[in-house]
Design a protein around this motif. Structure first.
Motif, mmCIF file in Angstrom:
data_model
loop_
_atom_site.group_PDB
_atom_site.id
_atom_site.type_symbol
_atom_site.label_atom_id
_atom_site.label_comp_id
_atom_site.label_asym_id
_atom_site.label_seq_id
_atom_site.Cartn_x
_atom_site.Cartn_y
_atom_site.Cartn_z
ATOM 1 N N PRO A 177 0.796 -1.229 0.000
ATOM 2 C CA PRO A 177 0.000 0.000 0.000
ATOM 3 C C PRO A 177 0.829 1.279 0.000
ATOM 4 O O PRO A 177 0.318 2.361 -0.308
ATOM 5 C CB PRO A 177 -0.826 -0.105 1.290
ATOM 6 N N GLU A 178 2.110 1.168 0.360
ATOM 7 C CA GLU A 178 2.970 2.352 0.418
ATOM 8 C C GLU A 178 3.621 2.682 -0.920
ATOM 9 O O GLU A 178 4.256 3.739 -1.048
ATOM 10 C CB GLU A 178 4.060 2.153 1.478
ATOM 11 N N LEU A 179 3.480 1.806 -1.884
ATOM 12 C CA LEU A 179 4.073 2.033 -3.199
ATOM 13 C C LEU A 179 3.125 2.838 -4.075
ATOM 14 O O LEU A 179 1.903 2.704 -3.989
ATOM 15 C CB LEU A 179 4.412 0.697 -3.862
ATOM 16 N N GLY A 180 3.695 3.654 -4.933
ATOM 17 C CA GLY A 180 2.911 4.512 -5.816
ATOM 18 C C GLY A 180 3.462 5.918 -5.820
ATOM 19 O O GLY A 180 4.132 6.352 -4.871
ATOM 20 N N ASP A 181 3.260 6.634 -6.918
ATOM 21 C CA ASP A 181 3.701 8.027 -7.039
ATOM 22 C C ASP A 181 5.206 8.171 -6.834
ATOM 23 O O ASP A 181 5.673 9.149 -6.229
ATOM 24 C CB ASP A 181 2.948 8.931 -6.053
ATOM 25 N N GLY A 182 5.967 7.185 -7.307
ATOM 26 C CA GLY A 182 7.415 7.289 -7.214
ATOM 27 C C GLY A 182 7.987 7.072 -5.831
ATOM 28 O O GLY A 182 9.115 7.500 -5.538
ATOM 29 N N ALA A 183 7.254 6.376 -4.964
ATOM 30 C CA ALA A 183 7.719 6.158 -3.595
ATOM 31 C C ALA A 183 9.038 5.398 -3.553
ATOM 32 O O ALA A 183 9.894 5.649 -2.690
ATOM 33 C CB ALA A 183 6.655 5.401 -2.792
ATOM 34 N N LEU A 184 9.220 4.473 -4.486
ATOM 35 C CA LEU A 184 10.447 3.686 -4.521
ATOM 36 C C LEU A 184 11.652 4.577 -4.812
ATOM 37 O O LEU A 184 12.697 4.484 -4.140
ATOM 38 C CB LEU A 184 10.312 2.598 -5.585
ATOM 39 N N ALA A 185 11.522 5.450 -5.789
ATOM 40 C CA ALA A 185 12.614 6.371 -6.112
ATOM 41 C C ALA A 185 12.918 7.291 -4.940
ATOM 42 O O ALA A 185 14.089 7.623 -4.675
ATOM 43 C CB ALA A 185 12.261 7.185 -7.356
ATOM 44 N N GLU A 186 11.900 7.707 -4.198
ATOM 45 C CA GLU A 186 12.115 8.567 -3.049
ATOM 46 C C GLU A 186 12.925 7.849 -1.967
ATOM 47 O O GLU A 186 13.805 8.439 -1.335
ATOM 48 C CB GLU A 186 10.779 9.040 -2.469
ATOM 49 N N GLU A 222 -0.150 -4.877 -8.583
ATOM 50 C CA GLU A 222 -0.680 -5.006 -9.934
ATOM 51 C C GLU A 222 0.429 -4.635 -10.909
ATOM 52 O O GLU A 222 1.309 -3.813 -10.610
ATOM 53 C CB GLU A 222 -1.884 -4.079 -10.118
ATOM 54 N N LEU A 223 0.396 -5.242 -12.078
ATOM 55 C CA LEU A 223 1.457 -5.002 -13.053
ATOM 56 C C LEU A 223 1.624 -3.522 -13.404
ATOM 57 O O LEU A 223 2.764 -3.023 -13.423
ATOM 58 C CB LEU A 223 1.211 -5.831 -14.313
ATOM 59 N N PRO A 224 0.550 -2.763 -13.695
ATOM 60 C CA PRO A 224 0.757 -1.350 -14.032
ATOM 61 C C PRO A 224 1.443 -0.562 -12.917
ATOM 62 O O PRO A 224 2.251 0.331 -13.192
ATOM 63 C CB PRO A 224 -0.663 -0.836 -14.285
ATOM 64 N N ALA A 225 1.145 -0.891 -11.667
ATOM 65 C CA ALA A 225 1.775 -0.195 -10.549
ATOM 66 C C ALA A 225 3.261 -0.512 -10.479
ATOM 67 O O ALA A 225 4.092 0.377 -10.229
ATOM 68 C CB ALA A 225 1.087 -0.582 -9.239
ATOM 69 N N LEU A 226 3.629 -1.772 -10.687
ATOM 70 C CA LEU A 226 5.035 -2.152 -10.685
ATOM 71 C C LEU A 226 5.785 -1.460 -11.819
ATOM 72 O O LEU A 226 6.874 -0.906 -11.622
ATOM 73 C CB LEU A 226 5.174 -3.673 -10.802
ATOM 74 N N VAL A 227 5.211 -1.485 -13.007
ATOM 75 C CA VAL A 227 5.853 -0.856 -14.168
ATOM 76 C C VAL A 227 6.048 0.638 -13.920
ATOM 77 O O VAL A 227 7.114 1.200 -14.213
ATOM 78 C CB VAL A 227 5.020 -1.107 -15.437
ATOM 79 N N ALA A 228 5.051 1.303 -13.359
ATOM 80 C CA ALA A 228 5.158 2.740 -13.098
ATOM 81 C C ALA A 228 6.268 3.042 -12.097
ATOM 82 O O ALA A 228 7.037 4.004 -12.277
ATOM 83 C CB ALA A 228 3.825 3.281 -12.587
#
Length: 279
Positions: A177-186, A222-228
């Motif tokens: 739930p914490e992934l999204g909007d570039g959270a990984l890059a941050e 979901e695949l689109p979230a991982l790809v993003a």
């Protein structure tokens, strides 16, 4: 970008581990042959040899062969497993050839931070800890990654010894739930890294996204979230290397149905719009 295919199965603890060889070879069929190297994997399971790592002898042999395949070429490589154990050599290579400011992103339903004990344990569940320098002699990071440069993401199943390690070392951990909007890059930016190595165990995906997962865990990405997230990451940080592991099709004939999903992940990782080195 080059590809190193390693159809290793010996690091898995599954009774269906040999399907991982079929998975790696199926992916290889869609890679550019001029940019692809196949690492030979021994047929035998191998012996623990008192190390605490099941099938250690075969795993060490493959580890050395991966290192040889990676040596002498500065171009980033994507490892195609096989099991997650192939990533030890990949991360070692990225650390040895970089500027010392590498972060590793571990996209996996499990953190793979298991401790070794008296009973032999599958290497796949301990490989991240080996990358961080706590592995068996001969299968431990040389050089080792600092825990403050390790980012685990998409994790949904943590053993007690893994939780102890996470707590003791304050490892960065992003739940689904914490992934999204570039959270990984941050999170990678917060490590101070200037480049990144990305590991993708396909079980980070929700089981509804891919049939060929040997150990599916519910409530995944979901695949689109991982790809993003991957696109945002490699748009911000140079990719020092990557790996995709644990593709476990029911049979070679079943693999093509999942390959478009795997190739979308590969495409996101190897986007031609790579950034300049981070200052």
């Amino acid at each position: 970008m080059r590809f190193v295919v390693v159809p290793q199965w010996q690091g898995s603890g599954s009774s269906r581990a040999m399907r991982l060889s079929d998975g790696a070879l199926a992916i290889m069929g869609d890679l550019p042959s001029a940019k692809t190297t196949l690492v030979d994997v021994p047929l035998g399971a191998g012996e623990a040899l008192g190390t605490g790592v099941a099938r250690f002898s075969s795993l060490r042999q493959v580890h050395d062969r991966i290192r040889m395949a990676l040596a002498g070429d500065p171009e980033p490589a994507v490892l195609i497993g096989g099991d997650c154990g192939v990533e030890l050599a990949g991360v070692e290579h990225a650390l040895a050839t970089g500027d010392g400011r590498l972060a590793v992103v571990w996209l996996d339903a499990h953190p793979d931070l298991g401790a070794l004990g008296s009973a032999p344990r599958a290497f796949c569940g301990t490989v991240a800890r080996a990358i961080l320098g706590e592995g068996a002699d001969g299968l431990s990071g040389e050089p080792a990654l600092s825990p403050d440069r390790f980012v685990a993401a998409g994790v949904r199943l943590i053993d007690d010894d893994e939780q102890d390690y996470l707590d003791a070392h304050d490892v960065r951990l992003l739940r689904v739930p914490e992934l999204g909007d570039g959270a990984l890059a941050e999170q990678v930016a917060a490590t101070g890294a200037t480049s990144v190595y990305v590991h993708v165990d396909l079980d980070v995906l929700d089981p509804g996204q891919l049939e060929g997962i040997g150990d599916p865990q519910p409530f995944g990405l979901e695949l689109p979230a991982l790809v993003a997230e991957l696109k945002a990451l490699v748009a911000r940080f140079p990719l020092a290397g990557a790996g995709i592991a644990m593709f476990s099709p029911e049979s070679p004939e079943a693999a093509p149905g999942d390959l478009p999903t795997v190739l979308r992940i590969l495409s996101a990782l190897t986007s031609p719009a790579q950034p300049r080195a981070v200052a």
